[in-house]
Design a protein around this motif. Sequence first.
Motif, PDB file in Angstrom:
ATOM      1  N   LYS A  56     -10.832   5.500   0.330  1.00  0.00           N
ATOM      2  CA  LYS A  56     -10.810   4.128   0.555  1.00  0.00           C
ATOM      3  C   LYS A  56     -11.978   3.726   1.334  1.00  0.00           C
ATOM      4  O   LYS A  56     -12.110   2.379   1.664  1.00  0.00           O
ATOM      5  CB  LYS A  56      -9.566   3.756   1.382  1.00  0.00           C
ATOM      6  CG  LYS A  56      -8.251   3.743   0.413  1.00  0.00           C
ATOM      7  CD  LYS A  56      -7.021   3.414   1.304  1.00  0.00           C
ATOM      8  CE  LYS A  56      -7.129   2.341   2.038  1.00  0.00           C
ATOM      9  NZ  LYS A  56      -6.760   1.058   1.373  1.00  0.00           N
ATOM     10  N   ARG A  58     -11.821   4.244   4.547  1.00  0.00           N
ATOM     11  CA  ARG A  58     -10.686   3.664   5.753  1.00  0.00           C
ATOM     12  C   ARG A  58     -11.245   4.529   6.968  1.00  0.00           C
ATOM     13  O   ARG A  58     -11.248   5.686   7.012  1.00  0.00           O
ATOM     14  CB  ARG A  58      -9.184   3.900   5.240  1.00  0.00           C
ATOM     15  CG  ARG A  58      -8.354   3.546   6.118  1.00  0.00           C
ATOM     16  CD  ARG A  58      -6.790   4.081   5.605  1.00  0.00           C
ATOM     17  NE  ARG A  58      -5.745   3.478   6.229  1.00  0.00           N
ATOM     18  CZ  ARG A  58      -4.932   2.307   6.087  1.00  0.00           C
ATOM     19  NH1 ARG A  58      -5.159   1.826   4.879  1.00  0.00           N
ATOM     20  NH2 ARG A  58      -3.937   2.267   6.795  1.00  0.00           N
ATOM     21  N   SER A 143      -2.522   1.013   0.534  1.00  0.00           N
ATOM     22  CA  SER A 143      -3.194   0.024  -0.657  1.00  0.00           C
ATOM     23  C   SER A 143      -4.276   0.668  -1.405  1.00  0.00           C
ATOM     24  O   SER A 143      -5.380   1.125  -0.643  1.00  0.00           O
ATOM     25  CB  SER A 143      -3.482  -1.342  -0.347  1.00  0.00           C
ATOM     26  OG  SER A 143      -4.257  -1.563   0.764  1.00  0.00           O
ATOM     27  N   ASN A 145      -7.167   0.283  -2.547  1.00  0.00           N
ATOM     28  CA  ASN A 145      -8.617  -0.516  -2.586  1.00  0.00           C
ATOM     29  C   ASN A 145      -9.260  -0.106  -1.566  1.00  0.00           C
ATOM     30  O   ASN A 145      -8.876   0.589  -0.581  1.00  0.00           O
ATOM     31  CB  ASN A 145      -8.010  -2.028  -2.343  1.00  0.00           C
ATOM     32  CG  ASN A 145      -7.433  -2.073  -0.952  1.00  0.00           C
ATOM     33  OD1 ASN A 145      -6.148  -1.910  -0.878  1.00  0.00           O
ATOM     34  ND2 ASN A 145      -8.173  -2.521  -0.107  1.00  0.00           N
ATOM     35  N   SER A 151      -5.926  -6.131  -1.519  1.00  0.00           N
ATOM     36  CA  SER A 151      -5.065  -5.157  -2.073  1.00  0.00           C
ATOM     37  C   SER A 151      -4.737  -5.572  -3.500  1.00  0.00           C
ATOM     38  O   SER A 151      -4.713  -6.666  -3.970  1.00  0.00           O
ATOM     39  CB  SER A 151      -3.751  -5.203  -1.387  1.00  0.00           C
ATOM     40  OG  SER A 151      -3.800  -5.052   0.260  1.00  0.00           O
ATOM     41  N   GLU A 180       1.969  -6.576   1.288  1.00  0.00           N
ATOM     42  CA  GLU A 180       2.371  -5.255   2.138  1.00  0.00           C
ATOM     43  C   GLU A 180       3.598  -5.568   2.648  1.00  0.00           C
ATOM     44  O   GLU A 180       3.949  -6.557   3.175  1.00  0.00           O
ATOM     45  CB  GLU A 180       1.033  -4.861   3.087  1.00  0.00           C
ATOM     46  CG  GLU A 180      -0.145  -4.591   2.230  1.00  0.00           C
ATOM     47  CD  GLU A 180      -1.150  -5.534   2.044  1.00  0.00           C
ATOM     48  OE1 GLU A 180      -0.609  -6.836   2.222  1.00  0.00           O
ATOM     49  OE2 GLU A 180      -2.290  -5.595   1.604  1.00  0.00           O
ATOM     50  N   HIS A 245      -9.676  -8.577   6.791  1.00  0.00           N
ATOM     51  CA  HIS A 245      -8.803  -7.575   5.808  1.00  0.00           C
ATOM     52  C   HIS A 245      -8.391  -8.209   4.939  1.00  0.00           C
ATOM     53  O   HIS A 245      -8.355  -9.684   4.927  1.00  0.00           O
ATOM     54  CB  HIS A 245      -7.562  -7.344   6.880  1.00  0.00           C
ATOM     55  CG  HIS A 245      -7.035  -5.891   6.566  1.00  0.00           C
ATOM     56  ND1 HIS A 245      -7.367  -4.733   7.390  1.00  0.00           N
ATOM     57  CD2 HIS A 245      -6.463  -5.309   5.449  1.00  0.00           C
ATOM     58  CE1 HIS A 245      -6.858  -3.730   7.029  1.00  0.00           C
ATOM     59  NE2 HIS A 245      -6.375  -4.103   5.891  1.00  0.00           N
ATOM     60  N   TYR A 246      -8.030  -7.916   3.734  1.00  0.00           N
ATOM     61  CA  TYR A 246      -7.226  -8.531   2.670  1.00  0.00           C
ATOM     62  C   TYR A 246      -8.313  -9.550   2.029  1.00  0.00           C
ATOM     63  O   TYR A 246      -7.810 -10.712   1.783  1.00  0.00           O
ATOM     64  CB  TYR A 246      -6.117  -9.214   2.892  1.00  0.00           C
ATOM     65  CG  TYR A 246      -5.174  -8.350   3.783  1.00  0.00           C
ATOM     66  CD1 TYR A 246      -4.469  -7.276   3.257  1.00  0.00           C
ATOM     67  CD2 TYR A 246      -4.976  -8.479   5.165  1.00  0.00           C
ATOM     68  CE1 TYR A 246      -3.754  -6.269   4.039  1.00  0.00           C
ATOM     69  CE2 TYR A 246      -3.897  -7.467   5.754  1.00  0.00           C
ATOM     70  CZ  TYR A 246      -3.402  -6.637   5.369  1.00  0.00           C
ATOM     71  OH  TYR A 246      -2.673  -5.756   6.026  1.00  0.00           O
TER      72      TYR A 246
HETATM   73 MG    MG Z   1      -4.450  -2.095   2.747  1.00  0.00          MG
END
Ligand code: MG
Length: 345
Positions: A56, A58, A143, A145, A151, A180, A245-246
Amino acid sequence: MPVVPVDPVHPDPAIITDAAVRLRAGELVAFPTETVYGLGANALDAAAVARLYAAKGRPAWNPVIAHVPDHEAARALARAWPAAAERLAQAFWPGPLTLVVAKAAHVPDVATAGLDAVAVRVPAHPVALALLRAAAVPVAAPSANRFTQVSPTTAQHVVRSLGDRVPLVLDGGPCAVGIESTVVDCTGEDVRILRPGMIGRESLQDALAPIGIHVRHGARGTVAHGATQLAPGDVPRAPGMADRHYAPQAEVWLFPAEQREEIVSALNERATGGRPVVALLRTVTLPTPTQVTAMPSEPDTYARVLYAALHDADTAEAGLVLIEAPPEGDAAWDGVRDRLSRAAR
Ligand code: MG
Ligand code: AMP
């Protein structure tokens, strides 16, 4: 990357078993939940969770939610199971609600970003539940992504974002909720909404009123009105509280309907280098040349189609995305409002 179609109501047991074996072996599997598509990894396998973060992109400070098939499996991840968690689990599981509770010792630190609390959820999607039962391990499933991107609510969105980074995607069609889960912190005397979602404060409060527990917005130690706000220096307890985000690739302008005139004049000044201007509108109209998506007027249906509309803006290589803001002050829109404000940062 293999995308395997699976019946969203009665998933083929052979497909589920194959995916479960992969999860137990430490592989990543993307699968549908009722909120968004998740990228799954065995939450008790630190190496598998590390692969999940890498796929991700992340950051390590952003903890993940452990998905489990039932209440018992959720309690097994908790060192303590407060009365509030029990009430909320009874009222809303399976469903789009995540509970944050003190973590049991065997939950690896990598899954909680070093926090002493773990986030757990029993999803309602039949494919997710079948997979979790077959895997028989808690599954970390953020998610599916790349970090900060929109997402996914379809298998195609997963493929577009992650490509070859995920060896298997179960395609169970579009997600019903579309944003989410609501995330609540149950570790204190009151319950804190860390991330708004389609289960709103009022429903949570109704479930907790009989045991005299209050529901508030925002992480402990922060002051928040409505949507969650991160104070400088606070540890983000909710990954969804990360800044932008998103978000689609293009710049996003979020505007209240009353500001339509200002937007029209600003548009005339704003060059997009020939790239389209995409507009997600509920009540107002804008002059062409703008690609307009008419958005639903109810929050549930709006949430369901929101991410697909943002993905479409990416596909269209939009130069600018204009979004008419949801009505102010209506709590039913809290979850959608939160995602839109993060997309527009
Ligand atoms: Mg997410
Ligand atoms: P995502 O996986 O991106 O859908 O989001 C994960 C969400 O889980 C975040 O928004 C956090 O609210 C929440 N979360 C996960 N672990 C914890 C934790 N230990 N403490 C607080 N929130 C958590």
